[in-house]
Design a protein around this motif. Structure first.
Motif, short mmCIF file in Angstrom:
data_model
loop_
_atom_site.label_atom_id
_atom_site.label_comp_id
_atom_site.label_asym_id
_atom_site.label_seq_id
_atom_site.Cartn_x
_atom_site.Cartn_y
_atom_site.Cartn_z
N ILE A 100 0.57 -0.99 -0.16
CA ILE A 100 -0.23 -0.09 0.01
C ILE A 100 0.73 1.34 -0.43
O ILE A 100 0.75 2.22 -0.74
CB ILE A 100 -0.76 -0.45 1.35
CG1 ILE A 100 -1.77 -1.41 1.19
CG2 ILE A 100 -1.75 1.22 1.72
CD1 ILE A 100 -2.63 -2.07 2.48
N ASN A 104 0.38 1.91 -4.25
CA ASN A 104 -0.68 2.61 -4.34
C ASN A 104 0.07 4.72 -3.44
O ASN A 104 -0.59 4.84 -4.57
CB ASN A 104 -1.38 2.88 -3.16
CG ASN A 104 -2.29 1.32 -3.64
OD1 ASN A 104 -2.08 0.59 -4.57
ND2 ASN A 104 -2.79 -0.07 -2.72
N ILE A 162 -1.91 -6.53 -4.78
CA ILE A 162 -1.78 -5.02 -5.51
C ILE A 162 -0.28 -5.19 -5.95
O ILE A 162 0.94 -6.13 -5.35
CB ILE A 162 -1.31 -4.24 -4.18
CG1 ILE A 162 -1.05 -4.20 -3.12
CG2 ILE A 162 -3.70 -3.74 -4.04
CD1 ILE A 162 -1.05 -2.90 -2.32
#
Length: 402
Positions: A100, A104, A162
């Motif tokens: 993350i 991200n 991800i």
């Protein structure tokens, strides 16, 4: 009156043990090494030589390094008489957080790694507090942790993977040290490093033997000692040659090597290491002798949290993705590695080297059975029998000694 804590005075009345005495004194260690060699030779024959091909050896390192990292921390937990069932879930959660941050939110890789390791330390401190100071059994605390952090992983990733990580992060698990001395088909730098490490090992062992002689300790027969040095020297150089014929030394092997040396030194040469063994041997006696048992136990779990975080980062880097299924059964492989490597289910006994050997046994079995086309269901069953046999042998040896 001489203090009992003073080192023994130097003397020259050393005595060489017989080969039988050496074997009996180191039975546990030799049994592990012989088991590893037998399993390697067995799968080498069954796979028609595929097991020890340079590509497969490199894959073995890449595939099992994250479990070996966990085993190093787990063996300390087991020595103190505890267990940690949460390491797989912690590894998954930290891997998810790193993904993350890096993927991200474009957090710099180095900063994200530091934050992830600190997160692992905080998780270890949380669990260590309940075990050390509240006296809730580690089995319960870490079982709760396993459920909590697996759930948080699913929440954080929303059930989806991800990817991808940047190249710098992937290099942690997928990269190799450059060949500064060559550039041809043979990785010369790897050969030189292997030769230097073999020489350093021989020098260190010879120096240790001279110290044992000066203090009058019992020694291995000189012939056996020289034969052992020769075999290990040859094996280290052969291993370096095999790696050099492919891509050289993986970065992850360097990380693992540093951890093994560091934790071997801590457990064998420091006061903290002696305190860990003392607590596992008899916590009440250790406390009465002045050891801060709660503090030591707390920091053992903090250390386990950090190594769980590192394992999660290494696994995420190898997959090039943060996934909700990461860390599944990591704790069982790490625990099995420690017990197969000679750690006692009762605490107080175990070594970092033994945990590494146990992890290699598990890794070679997984790899060898996969090469033979054995299904995952049979693999799990066979590993279960091996773990049961290792613990049964430990209990047998303990009862026999009593």
């Amino acid at each position: 009156m001489q203090s009992q804590l003073e080192l023994p005075q130097k003397q020259d009345n050393h005595q060489e043990l017989s080969v039988g005495q050496v074997i009996r004194k180191n039975m546990r260690q030799y049994t592990m090494i012989i088991t590893l060699i037998v399993i390697m030779l067995l799968f080498q024959l069954l796979t028609d030589g595929l097991l020890l091909k340079p590509l497969n050896i490199t894959n073995l390192i890449l595939q099992n390094a994250h479990i070996l990292v966990l085993a190093i921390g787990m063996v300390l937990v087991i020595i103190t008489g505890h267990i940690d069932l949460s390491v797989g879930s912690v590894a998954a959660f930290v891997g998810a957080v790193s993904g993350i941050m890096i993927i991200n939110h474009n957090v710099p890789t180095f900063l994200a790694i530091i934050i992830s390791l600190l997160l692992g330390a905080a998780i270890g401190a949380w669990q260590g507090f309940w075990v050390a100071y509240v006296k809730i059994p580690a089995f319960i605390v870490t079982l709760a942790g396993m459920l909590i952090f697996r759930g948080l992983t699913m929440v954080a990733l929303e059930g989806k993977s991800i990817a991808p990580y940047p190249d710098g992060f992937q290099a942690m698990s997928a990269g190799f040290i450059p060949d500064w001395l060559g550039g041809g088909s043979l990785h010369v730098t790897t050969m030189v490093i292997g030769f230097v490490l073999a020489l350093l090992y021989v020098f260190n062992e010879w120096k240790a033997r001279k110290n044992q002689i000066s203090y009058g300790f019992d020694l291995q027969p000189v012939g056996l000692f020289i034969a052992k040095l020769a075999v290990i020297f040859i094996v280290l150089n052969l291993f370096a040659y095999v790696l050099a014929t492919y891509e050289g030394i993986p970065n992850i092997l360097v990380i693992l090597g540093v951890l093994v040396l560091l934790y071997s030194f801590v457990t064998n040469q420091t006061t903290a290491g002696r305190h860990i063994y003392a607590i596992g041997g008899n916590e009440k006696a250790a406390q009465l002798s002045g050891i801060k048992t709660k503090k030591v136990t707390f920091w053992v779990f903090v250390n386990m949290g950090v190594l769980s975080a590192l394992s999660g980062l290494l696994f995420a880097a190898r997959l090039n993705a943060a996934t909700p299924k990461a860390g599944n059964l990591f704790e069982l492989d790490a625990i099995a590695a420690c017990f197969i490597g000679g750690a006692s289910a009762y605490g107080g006994i175990g070594t970092v080297a033994g945990a590494i050997i146990g992890g290699l046994v598990m890794g070679i079995m997984n790899n060898g059975m996969s090469l033979l086309g054995v299904g995952i269901d049979w693999q799990q069953g066979i590993k279960g029998f091996v773990l049961l046999a290792a613990v049964a042998l430990d209990i047998y040896n303990k009862n026999k000694a009593a």
